[in-house]
Write an enzyme that holds these catalytic residues in place. Structure first.
Site, PDB file in Angstrom:
ATOM      1  N   ALA A   1       0.872  -1.172   0.000  1.00  0.00           N
ATOM      2  CA  ALA A   1       0.000   0.000   0.000  1.00  0.00           C
ATOM      3  C   ALA A   1       0.911   1.225   0.000  1.00  0.00           C
ATOM      4  O   ALA A   1       2.050   1.170   0.476  1.00  0.00           O
ATOM      5  CB  ALA A   1      -0.889  -0.023   1.227  1.00  0.00           C
TER       6      ALA A   1
ATOM      7  N   GLY B   1       0.652  -4.823   1.114  1.00  0.00           N
ATOM      8  CA  GLY B   1      -0.533  -4.876   0.258  1.00  0.00           C
ATOM      9  C   GLY B   1      -0.271  -5.569  -1.072  1.00  0.00           C
ATOM     10  O   GLY B   1      -1.190  -6.111  -1.684  1.00  0.00           O
TER      11      GLY B   1
ATOM     12  N   GLU C   1      -0.692  -9.099  -0.340  1.00  0.00           N
ATOM     13  CA  GLU C   1      -2.122  -9.305  -0.079  1.00  0.00           C
ATOM     14  C   GLU C   1      -2.925  -9.285  -1.379  1.00  0.00           C
ATOM     15  O   GLU C   1      -3.855 -10.070  -1.555  1.00  0.00           O
ATOM     16  CB  GLU C   1      -2.608  -8.230   0.891  1.00  0.00           C
TER      17      GLU C   1
ATOM     18  N   GLU D   1       4.594  -4.906   7.386  1.00  0.00           N
ATOM     19  CA  GLU D   1       3.867  -3.780   8.002  1.00  0.00           C
ATOM     20  C   GLU D   1       4.325  -3.488   9.420  1.00  0.00           C
ATOM     21  O   GLU D   1       4.306  -2.341   9.871  1.00  0.00           O
ATOM     22  CB  GLU D   1       2.358  -4.056   8.004  1.00  0.00           C
TER      23      GLU D   1
HETATM   24  N1  CO8 Z   1       4.621   3.101  -0.817  1.00  0.00           N
HETATM   25  C1  CO8 Z   1       5.024   4.224  -1.450  1.00  0.00           C
HETATM   26  N2  CO8 Z   1       6.173   4.306  -2.139  1.00  0.00           N
HETATM   27  C2  CO8 Z   1       6.955   3.197  -2.197  1.00  0.00           C
HETATM   28  C3  CO8 Z   1       6.598   2.001  -1.565  1.00  0.00           C
HETATM   29  C4  CO8 Z   1       5.351   1.964  -0.850  1.00  0.00           C
HETATM   30  N3  CO8 Z   1       4.914   0.856  -0.244  1.00  0.00           N
HETATM   31  N4  CO8 Z   1       7.574   1.094  -1.767  1.00  0.00           N
HETATM   32  C5  CO8 Z   1       8.508   1.701  -2.526  1.00  0.00           C
HETATM   33  N5  CO8 Z   1       8.145   2.981  -2.778  1.00  0.00           N
HETATM   34  C6  CO8 Z   1       8.884   3.988  -3.552  1.00  0.00           C
HETATM   35  C7  CO8 Z   1      10.051   4.526  -2.761  1.00  0.00           C
HETATM   36  O1  CO8 Z   1       9.616   5.529  -1.871  1.00  0.00           O
HETATM   37  C8  CO8 Z   1      10.933   5.047  -3.876  1.00  0.00           C
HETATM   38  O2  CO8 Z   1      10.398   6.272  -4.322  1.00  0.00           O
HETATM   39  P1  CO8 Z   1      11.404   7.563  -4.487  1.00  0.00           P
HETATM   40  O3  CO8 Z   1      12.331   7.155  -5.602  1.00  0.00           O
HETATM   41  O4  CO8 Z   1      10.465   8.669  -4.866  1.00  0.00           O
HETATM   42  O5  CO8 Z   1      12.089   7.711  -3.187  1.00  0.00           O
HETATM   43  C9  CO8 Z   1      10.701   4.042  -5.004  1.00  0.00           C
HETATM   44  O6  CO8 Z   1       9.473   3.380  -4.691  1.00  0.00           O
HETATM   45  C10 CO8 Z   1      11.782   2.977  -5.088  1.00  0.00           C
HETATM   46  O7  CO8 Z   1      11.909   2.357  -3.814  1.00  0.00           O
HETATM   47  P2  CO8 Z   1      13.304   2.192  -3.034  1.00  0.00           P
HETATM   48  O8  CO8 Z   1      14.238   3.307  -3.404  1.00  0.00           O
HETATM   49  O9  CO8 Z   1      13.000   2.006  -1.592  1.00  0.00           O
HETATM   50  O10 CO8 Z   1      13.837   0.867  -3.694  1.00  0.00           O
HETATM   51  P3  CO8 Z   1      14.832  -0.210  -3.037  1.00  0.00           P
HETATM   52  O11 CO8 Z   1      15.234  -1.130  -4.114  1.00  0.00           O
HETATM   53  O12 CO8 Z   1      15.928   0.489  -2.280  1.00  0.00           O
HETATM   54  O13 CO8 Z   1      13.954  -1.009  -1.955  1.00  0.00           O
HETATM   55  C11 CO8 Z   1      11.986  -2.158  -1.168  1.00  0.00           C
HETATM   56  C12 CO8 Z   1      12.884  -1.819  -2.385  1.00  0.00           C
HETATM   57  C13 CO8 Z   1      12.730  -3.082  -0.214  1.00  0.00           C
HETATM   58  C14 CO8 Z   1      10.759  -2.888  -1.714  1.00  0.00           C
HETATM   59  C15 CO8 Z   1      11.590  -0.852  -0.452  1.00  0.00           C
HETATM   60  O14 CO8 Z   1      11.071   0.058  -1.404  1.00  0.00           O
HETATM   61  C16 CO8 Z   1      10.559  -1.040   0.621  1.00  0.00           C
HETATM   62  O15 CO8 Z   1      10.863  -1.517   1.695  1.00  0.00           O
HETATM   63  N6  CO8 Z   1       9.314  -0.611   0.348  1.00  0.00           N
HETATM   64  C17 CO8 Z   1       8.249  -0.623   1.315  1.00  0.00           C
HETATM   65  C18 CO8 Z   1       7.768  -2.018   1.558  1.00  0.00           C
HETATM   66  C19 CO8 Z   1       6.690  -1.983   2.588  1.00  0.00           C
HETATM   67  O16 CO8 Z   1       6.898  -1.660   3.739  1.00  0.00           O
HETATM   68  N7  CO8 Z   1       5.461  -2.378   2.193  1.00  0.00           N
HETATM   69  C20 CO8 Z   1       4.331  -2.414   3.058  1.00  0.00           C
HETATM   70  C21 CO8 Z   1       3.582  -1.105   2.984  1.00  0.00           C
HETATM   71  S1  CO8 Z   1       2.253  -1.026   4.153  1.00  0.00           S
HETATM   72  C22 CO8 Z   1       1.034  -2.006   3.467  1.00  0.00           C
HETATM   73  O17 CO8 Z   1       1.157  -2.487   2.398  1.00  0.00           O
HETATM   74  C23 CO8 Z   1      -0.252  -2.305   4.199  1.00  0.00           C
HETATM   75  C24 CO8 Z   1      -0.380  -1.401   5.331  1.00  0.00           C
HETATM   76  C25 CO8 Z   1      -1.569  -1.724   6.184  1.00  0.00           C
HETATM   77  C26 CO8 Z   1      -1.740  -0.509   7.049  1.00  0.00           C
HETATM   78  C27 CO8 Z   1      -3.054  -0.504   7.671  1.00  0.00           C
HETATM   79  C28 CO8 Z   1      -3.300   0.897   8.174  1.00  0.00           C
HETATM   80  C29 CO8 Z   1      -4.691   1.064   8.646  1.00  0.00           C
END
Ligand code: CO8
Length: 259
Positions: free
Chosen positions: A66, A110, A113, A133
Site C-alpha cells: 500500500a 498490500g 495481499e 507492516e
Molecule cells: N509506498 C510508497 N512508495 C513506495 C513504496 C510503498 N509501499 N515502496 C517503494 N516505494 C517507492 C520509494 O519511496 C521510492 O520512491 P522515491 O524514488 O520517490 O524515493 C521508489 O518506490 C523505489 O523504492 P526504493 O528506493 O526504496 O527501492 P529499493 O530497491 O531500495 O527497496 C523495497 C525496495 C525493499 C521494496 C523498499 O522500497 C521497501 O521496503 N518498500 C516498502 C515495503 C513496505 O513496507 N510495504 C508495506 C507497505 S504497508 C502495506 O502495504 C499495508 C499497510 C496496512 C496498514 C493498515 C493501516 C490502517
C-alpha cells in the site's frame, strides 16, 4: 474510465491488467484501487472475457505495498470512517471470473495481499513475498494475516508478520503460497498461456469451480461439502454439461455456450 496507473489489454478471451507505477514499485494507492476495481468489473461484465492475469510493470516489483506516502499523514479517524481498504474486497476479491496473479520481484505488504486475492499465483524465480507492516508500526490490513496464515500455516505466517522477513519463490512454492515457479523471462507468457487454457473451459463451470475452492478456503468442511454438492447439481442443468458429456462420448472437442 481512463486509466493512468494500470494498463488493460485483451488477448483473445484473456484480460491482461498491469500495475503501472514502476517508479513507485507499483505501490497501491486509492487511484490504483479505483482503476483496478473498474477494470475487474469490466472484465467480469464482458461476456467475451473468461480469465484475467494481473501483473506488475518493471522487473523489480509486482507491488511493494500500500502507498506509504498516502497513509503517512492520514488521521486515524479517516481510516475508520472511510473503512480504509474495504474497497479491495468489493472491487477486486468480488470478481466472479477466474484470475491469476503473475508475480515477479517484490510482493510486499498490500502487494502480497493483492497477489493472495487472486485465484492462484504463478511466481517468477525472482519473486519475494512479505508482510513487513510491523516495521511501519502497523499490521496487514488487506487480508495478509488471514490469507497468508490459511495458505502457509501459522508458523510461517506468524514469523513473517512478526519479523517482516521475505519469503523467496522456492519457499513460497514449498509452502503452498504459489502454484508454481517459472523463469522471470517466461512469467507473462506462462501466465497468459495458463489463463488461455482456463478461458477455453466452459465459463460457468470455471466460475463454479472457483467458488467451490474458495468455499474450501473460507468455510468449514461440512458447509463446503454441501455447497459443492449443490453447485455440482446446479451445473448439471447447463447446456454446457449436455455438450461436454456428448462431446466426450462422440470423441470431439466441446463447443461452449457459457450457460
Ligand atoms: N509506498 C510508497 N512508495 C513506495 C513504496 C510503498 N509501499 N515502496 C517503494 N516505494 C517507492 C520509494 O519511496 C521510492 O520512491 P522515491 O524514488 O520517490 O524515493 C521508489 O518506490 C523505489 O523504492 P526504493 O528506493 O526504496 O527501492 P529499493 O530497491 O531500495 O527497496 C523495497 C525496495 C525493499 C521494496 C523498499 O522500497 C521497501 O521496503 N518498500 C516498502 C515495503 C513496505 O513496507 N510495504 C508495506 C507497505 S504497508 C502495506 O502495504 C499495508 C499497510 C496496512 C496498514 C493498515 C493501516 C490502517
Amino acid at each position: 474510465m481512463t486509466y493512468e496507473m494500470i494498463l488493460v489489454e485483451q488477448r483473445g478471451a484473456v484480460t491482461l491488467i498491469t500495475l503501472n507505477r514502476p517508479k513507485a514499485l507499483n505501490a497501491l494507492n486509492s487511484q490504483v484501487l479505483a482503476e483496478l476495481s473498474d477494470a475487474f468489473a469490466a472484465f467480469d461484465a464482458d461476456p467475451a472475457q473468461h480469465c484475467a492475469v494481473l501483473t506488475g510493470s518493471g522487473e523489480k516489483a509486482f507491488a511493494a505495498g500500500a502507498d506509504i506516502k498516502e497513509m503517512a499523514d492520514k488521521p486515524a479517524a479517516d481510516f475508520f470512517l472511510e473503512d480504509f481498504f474495504s474497497g479491495w474486497q468489493t472491487g477486486v476479491v468480488a470478481t466472479r471470473k477466474p484470475w491469476i496473479a503473475a508475480v515477479a520481484g517484490f510482493a510486499l505488504g498490500g502487494g502480497c495481499e493483492l497477489a493472495m486475492m487472486a485465484d492462484f499465483i504463478i511466481a517468477a524465480d525472482t519473486a519475494k513475498f512479505g508482510q513487513p507492516e510491523i516495521k511501519l508500526g502497523v499490521a496487514p490490513g488487506m487480508g495478509g494475516s488471514q490469507r497468508l496464515t490459511r495458505a502457509v500455516g501459522k508458523a510461517k505466517a506468524m514469523e513473517m508478520c512478526l519479523t517482516g522477513r521475505m519469503m523467496g519463490a522456492e519457499e513460497a512454492e514449498r509452502s503452498g503460497l504459489v502454484s508454481r515457479i517459472v523463469p522471470a523471462a517466461d512469467l507473462l507468457e506462462e501466465a497468459l498461456k495458463t489463463a488461455a487454457e482456463i478461458a477455453a473451459m466452459p465459463p460457468m463451470a470455471a466460475m463454479v469451480n472457483k467458488e467451490m475452492v474458495n468455499t474450501a478456503f473460507e468455510t468449514g468442511l461440512a458447509q463446503g461439502l454441501l455447497t459443492e454438492r449443490r453447485m455440482f447439481q446446479i451445473l448439471t442443468a447447463t447446456q454446457d454439461k449436455m455438450e461436454g458429456m456428448a462431446a466426450f462420448i462422440e470423441k470431439r472437442p466441446g463447443v461452449w455456450q457459457g450457460r
